[in-house]
Write an enzyme that holds these catalytic residues in place. Sequence first.
Site, PDB file in Angstrom:
ATOM      1  N   CYS A 126      12.022 -28.025  13.508  1.00  0.00           N
ATOM      2  CA  CYS A 126      13.417 -28.371  13.202  1.00  0.00           C
ATOM      3  C   CYS A 126      14.135 -29.032  14.385  1.00  0.00           C
ATOM      4  O   CYS A 126      14.875 -30.001  14.208  1.00  0.00           O
ATOM      5  CB  CYS A 126      14.176 -27.136  12.731  1.00  0.00           C
ATOM      6  SG  CYS A 126      13.697 -25.617  13.541  1.00  0.00           S
ATOM      7  N   GLY A 157      16.339 -20.412  12.012  1.00  0.00           N
ATOM      8  CA  GLY A 157      15.066 -21.007  12.431  1.00  0.00           C
ATOM      9  C   GLY A 157      13.949 -19.978  12.458  1.00  0.00           C
ATOM     10  O   GLY A 157      12.775 -20.318  12.398  1.00  0.00           O
ATOM     11  N   LYS A 210       6.323 -27.518  21.452  1.00  0.00           N
ATOM     12  CA  LYS A 210       6.336 -28.206  20.153  1.00  0.00           C
ATOM     13  C   LYS A 210       7.286 -29.404  20.232  1.00  0.00           C
ATOM     14  O   LYS A 210       6.944 -30.510  19.822  1.00  0.00           O
ATOM     15  CB  LYS A 210       6.809 -27.258  19.042  1.00  0.00           C
ATOM     16  CG  LYS A 210       5.724 -26.316  18.523  1.00  0.00           C
ATOM     17  CD  LYS A 210       6.226 -25.527  17.331  1.00  0.00           C
ATOM     18  CE  LYS A 210       6.581 -24.127  17.681  1.00  0.00           C
ATOM     19  NZ  LYS A 210       7.027 -23.264  16.618  1.00  0.00           N
ATOM     20  N   ARG A 231      17.861 -19.255  21.713  1.00  0.00           N
ATOM     21  CA  ARG A 231      18.357 -18.740  20.430  1.00  0.00           C
ATOM     22  C   ARG A 231      19.777 -18.206  20.642  1.00  0.00           C
ATOM     23  O   ARG A 231      20.019 -17.454  21.598  1.00  0.00           O
ATOM     24  CB  ARG A 231      17.431 -17.608  19.966  1.00  0.00           C
ATOM     25  CG  ARG A 231      17.659 -17.147  18.568  1.00  0.00           C
ATOM     26  CD  ARG A 231      17.223 -18.130  17.533  1.00  0.00           C
ATOM     27  NE  ARG A 231      15.814 -18.092  17.198  1.00  0.00           N
ATOM     28  CZ  ARG A 231      15.177 -19.085  16.564  1.00  0.00           C
ATOM     29  NH1 ARG A 231      15.818 -20.182  16.210  1.00  0.00           N
ATOM     30  NH2 ARG A 231      13.899 -18.977  16.277  1.00  0.00           N
ATOM     31  N   HIS A 238      21.161 -26.172  14.391  1.00  0.00           N
ATOM     32  CA  HIS A 238      20.761 -26.170  15.799  1.00  0.00           C
ATOM     33  C   HIS A 238      21.584 -27.224  16.551  1.00  0.00           C
ATOM     34  O   HIS A 238      21.851 -28.316  16.019  1.00  0.00           O
ATOM     35  CB  HIS A 238      19.293 -26.565  15.956  1.00  0.00           C
ATOM     36  CG  HIS A 238      18.323 -25.556  15.409  1.00  0.00           C
ATOM     37  ND1 HIS A 238      18.685 -24.288  15.016  1.00  0.00           N
ATOM     38  CD2 HIS A 238      16.974 -25.637  15.219  1.00  0.00           C
ATOM     39  CE1 HIS A 238      17.608 -23.635  14.602  1.00  0.00           C
ATOM     40  NE2 HIS A 238      16.566 -24.430  14.710  1.00  0.00           N
TER      41      HIS A 238
HETATM   42  N1  LIG Z   1      13.692 -22.068   9.201  1.00  0.00           N
HETATM   43  C1  LIG Z   1      13.581 -23.251   9.796  1.00  0.00           C
HETATM   44  O1  LIG Z   1      14.538 -23.808  10.378  1.00  0.00           O
HETATM   45  C2  LIG Z   1      12.298 -23.972   9.759  1.00  0.00           C
HETATM   46  C3  LIG Z   1      12.280 -25.302  10.125  1.00  0.00           C
HETATM   47  C4  LIG Z   1      11.084 -25.988  10.116  1.00  0.00           C
HETATM   48  C5  LIG Z   1       9.956 -25.333   9.711  1.00  0.00           C
HETATM   49  N2  LIG Z   1       9.981 -24.013   9.353  1.00  0.00           N
HETATM   50  C6  LIG Z   1       8.735 -23.389   8.937  1.00  0.00           C
HETATM   51  O2  LIG Z   1       8.757 -23.160   7.528  1.00  0.00           O
HETATM   52  C7  LIG Z   1       7.983 -22.000   7.221  1.00  0.00           C
HETATM   53  C8  LIG Z   1       8.826 -21.008   6.431  1.00  0.00           C
HETATM   54  O3  LIG Z   1       9.934 -20.603   7.220  1.00  0.00           O
HETATM   55  P1  LIG Z   1      11.169 -19.805   6.588  1.00  0.00           P
HETATM   56  O4  LIG Z   1      12.225 -19.908   7.620  1.00  0.00           O
HETATM   57  O5  LIG Z   1      11.454 -20.268   5.199  1.00  0.00           O
HETATM   58  O6  LIG Z   1      10.571 -18.302   6.519  1.00  0.00           O
HETATM   59  P2  LIG Z   1      11.060 -17.077   5.594  1.00  0.00           P
HETATM   60  O7  LIG Z   1      12.482 -17.199   5.233  1.00  0.00           O
HETATM   61  O8  LIG Z   1      10.604 -15.865   6.309  1.00  0.00           O
HETATM   62  O9  LIG Z   1      10.194 -17.231   4.238  1.00  0.00           O
HETATM   63  C9  LIG Z   1       8.803 -17.060   4.213  1.00  0.00           C
HETATM   64  C10 LIG Z   1       8.249 -17.388   2.833  1.00  0.00           C
HETATM   65  O10 LIG Z   1       6.824 -17.266   2.893  1.00  0.00           O
HETATM   66  C11 LIG Z   1       6.390 -16.370   1.884  1.00  0.00           C
HETATM   67  N3  LIG Z   1       5.234 -15.591   2.322  1.00  0.00           N
HETATM   68  C12 LIG Z   1       5.145 -14.776   3.405  1.00  0.00           C
HETATM   69  N4  LIG Z   1       3.929 -14.187   3.455  1.00  0.00           N
HETATM   70  C13 LIG Z   1       3.258 -14.633   2.373  1.00  0.00           C
HETATM   71  C14 LIG Z   1       1.952 -14.376   1.841  1.00  0.00           C
HETATM   72  N5  LIG Z   1       1.107 -13.542   2.433  1.00  0.00           N
HETATM   73  N6  LIG Z   1       1.598 -15.005   0.695  1.00  0.00           N
HETATM   74  C15 LIG Z   1       2.453 -15.853   0.075  1.00  0.00           C
HETATM   75  N7  LIG Z   1       3.697 -16.127   0.511  1.00  0.00           N
HETATM   76  C16 LIG Z   1       4.085 -15.522   1.650  1.00  0.00           C
HETATM   77  C17 LIG Z   1       7.564 -15.449   1.646  1.00  0.00           C
HETATM   78  O11 LIG Z   1       7.426 -14.843   0.367  1.00  0.00           O
HETATM   79  P3  LIG Z   1       7.997 -13.347   0.071  1.00  0.00           P
HETATM   80  O12 LIG Z   1       9.482 -13.516  -0.104  1.00  0.00           O
HETATM   81  O13 LIG Z   1       7.285 -12.971  -1.158  1.00  0.00           O
HETATM   82  O14 LIG Z   1       7.637 -12.509   1.273  1.00  0.00           O
HETATM   83  C18 LIG Z   1       8.712 -16.445   1.729  1.00  0.00           C
HETATM   84  O15 LIG Z   1       8.822 -17.141   0.518  1.00  0.00           O
HETATM   85  C19 LIG Z   1       7.485 -21.479   8.568  1.00  0.00           C
HETATM   86  O16 LIG Z   1       6.209 -21.997   8.819  1.00  0.00           O
HETATM   87  C20 LIG Z   1       8.476 -22.040   9.565  1.00  0.00           C
HETATM   88  O17 LIG Z   1       7.949 -22.170  10.855  1.00  0.00           O
HETATM   89  C21 LIG Z   1      11.133 -23.329   9.345  1.00  0.00           C
END
Ligand SMILES: NC(=O)c1ccc[n+]([C@@H]2O[C@H](COP(=O)([O-])OP(=O)(O)OC[C@H]3O[C@@H](n4cnc5c(N)ncnc54)[C@H](OP(=O)(O)O)[C@@H]3O)[C@@H](O)[C@H]2O)c1
Length: 333
Positions: A126, A157, A210, A231, A238
Amino acid sequence: MNIAIIGATGNVGRKILEVIERKIFFINELFLVASPKSAGQKINFNGREYEVYNLETYDFSKAEITFFAAGGKISEKYAEKAAKHTTIIDNSSFFRMDEDVPLIVPQVNPEAINILKKNIIANPNCSTAQLVIVLKPLHDEFNIRRVVISTYQSVSGGGKASMDELIEQTKLSLDKKKINSKNFTKQIAFNAIPHIDVFADDGYTKEELKMINETKKILDNKIELTATCVRIPVLVSHAESVNIEFEKNFSLEKIRSLLNCADGCEVLDKREDGGYITPLEAEGKNETYISRIREDKTKKNTLNLWIVSDNLLRGAALNAVEIAELLIKKNNE
Ligand SMILES: NC(=O)c1ccc[n+]([C@@H]2O[C@H](COP(=O)([O-])OP(=O)(O)OC[C@H]3O[C@@H](n4cnc5c(N)ncnc54)[C@H](OP(=O)(O)O)[C@@H]3O)[C@@H](O)[C@H]2O)c1
């Protein structure tokens, strides 16, 4: 077009749904997938209820494009096998530096989509996405030599659990109760933590590396960068304080006009009280905002900027959906 979202119940997955809903994006079938704990849950999209599938039993051949937003471990375990049946747009960091995987910000390096060797496209970190969208028009005109970045990154994030923890810690702190941090290495409420992701041997954190490596891959390997990622107790968006040294000399007027014309950028820079953007104001907006544009008078051809963007949109969901649009356009050519 059939679309699937792995991690549909998380921060990024839900944002991807919001972005798709707002766009005129033709979807035939939509498959929402998450962990076994969420299987069977209902999610509303465009006035229709969709059931959440369990990833463990999900059939990847159902969709032409699959967004992965469930973390690096899930991408590592499932994406390459899934890519035999569907094109993957991956939000995790797992494939970003893979030479055979394009890392794309559509406004910056759309041509990278032509090296689709593994049928996987990576979405950048991000903090990188909002940085390169601003650096690109400046690099094209003045040749960037070196960039020094300090970030002020919101807790979203770190995922949904980190947002919930900031709210909980804030309440506990105001009630003068004991705080045990779960998703942070120290208390985040009323604090700032100079540590995101794990430490490397050289003292940089993985988040900082990164930003450095991804910017080089997307924009230009010759640019030198250094970063400190912090953070802060903000829920969404951000901010980045950025110092840029150019090879050529510039005028502030030209910098402003280049950034104002650049796709995805908006200059908001008045030298008066409130004449700049803050994370709260950028939340929910597609644009990357630039404020506090000024010369660094201590070094030749050097500029200071303040860059703010919604990390869940430009830094993740919006960028991912724009990659999908780029892919659809390429496939229709
Ligand atoms: N947040 C940001 O600003 C941002 C920016 C760029 C990239 N990312 C990347 O995007 C990805 C997701 O981030 P997020 O912020 O959305 O995280 P998050 O809010 O914690 O959501 C995680 C998601 O993954 C699912 N998940 C977790 N364990 C799983 C499993 N074993 N099998 C299937 N699904 C599973 C969760 O499902 P449940 O609800 O069922 O647990 C939930 O839908 C990460 O790789 C992160 O690094 C995030």
